[in-house]
Design a protein around this motif. Structure first.
Motif, PDB file in Angstrom:
ATOM      1  N   THR A   1      -6.063  58.070  29.966  1.00  0.00           N
ATOM      2  CA  THR A   1      -6.822  58.720  31.032  1.00  0.00           C
ATOM      3  C   THR A   1      -5.921  59.532  31.964  1.00  0.00           C
TER       4      THR A   1
ATOM      5  N   ARG B   1      -6.102  63.568  32.551  1.00  0.00           N
ATOM      6  CA  ARG B   1      -6.201  64.126  33.907  1.00  0.00           C
ATOM      7  C   ARG B   1      -5.004  65.001  34.245  1.00  0.00           C
TER       8      ARG B   1
ATOM      9  N   LEU C   1     -11.946  61.788  27.907  1.00  0.00           N
ATOM     10  CA  LEU C   1     -11.892  60.506  28.619  1.00  0.00           C
ATOM     11  C   LEU C   1     -12.698  59.434  27.891  1.00  0.00           C
TER      12      LEU C   1
ATOM     13  N   CYS D   1     -10.785  57.888  25.212  1.00  0.00           N
ATOM     14  CA  CYS D   1      -9.768  56.943  25.685  1.00  0.00           C
ATOM     15  C   CYS D   1     -10.239  55.492  25.602  1.00  0.00           C
TER      16      CYS D   1
END
Length: 109
Positions: free
Chosen positions: A55, A59, A93, A96
């Motif tokens: 994550t 990001r 995400l 993930c």
């Protein structure tokens, strides 16, 4: 004007000095994420490490311009989820979490 010949040396010295690495900042964010995930019993340390590495990695690919655009959307009370890079980031995400044993957060004891 006496400092002009020294300026290139000063600039070279600034770049040669040890500085806070982007990797250090990223690793600190990962460590904080893992600590929180374990503390709130979202995952064990192994799964938390995998989740947080992924994550934070996703990001970290966001540009400053993209962050500003999302913030502008929020200030204008618009939903940024329609932006193409936000859709891709949400998909990344979600990836993930695949294969991880994650739970709802719980208050620490």
């Amino acid at each position: 004007m006496k400092f002009l010949p020294i300026l290139p040396l000063a600039l070279a010295a600034i770049f040669a000095m040890p500085q806070a690495n982007a990797a250090d900042i990223k690793q600190n964010n990962i460590n904080t994420c893992v600590t929180g995930a374990v503390k709130y019993k979202v995952a064990d340390k192994g799964d938390a490490t995998k989740l947080c590495n992924c994550t934070i990695g996703v990001r970290s690919n966001m540009t400053i311009g993209q962050m500003w655009e999302i913030e502008s959307y929020a200030q204008d009370k618009k939903d940024p989820s329609s932006l193409p890079y936000v859709k891709k980031m949400q998909k990344d995400l979600q990836q993930c979490t695949v294969g991880l044993n994650l739970k709802q957060p719980q208050k620490p004891a």
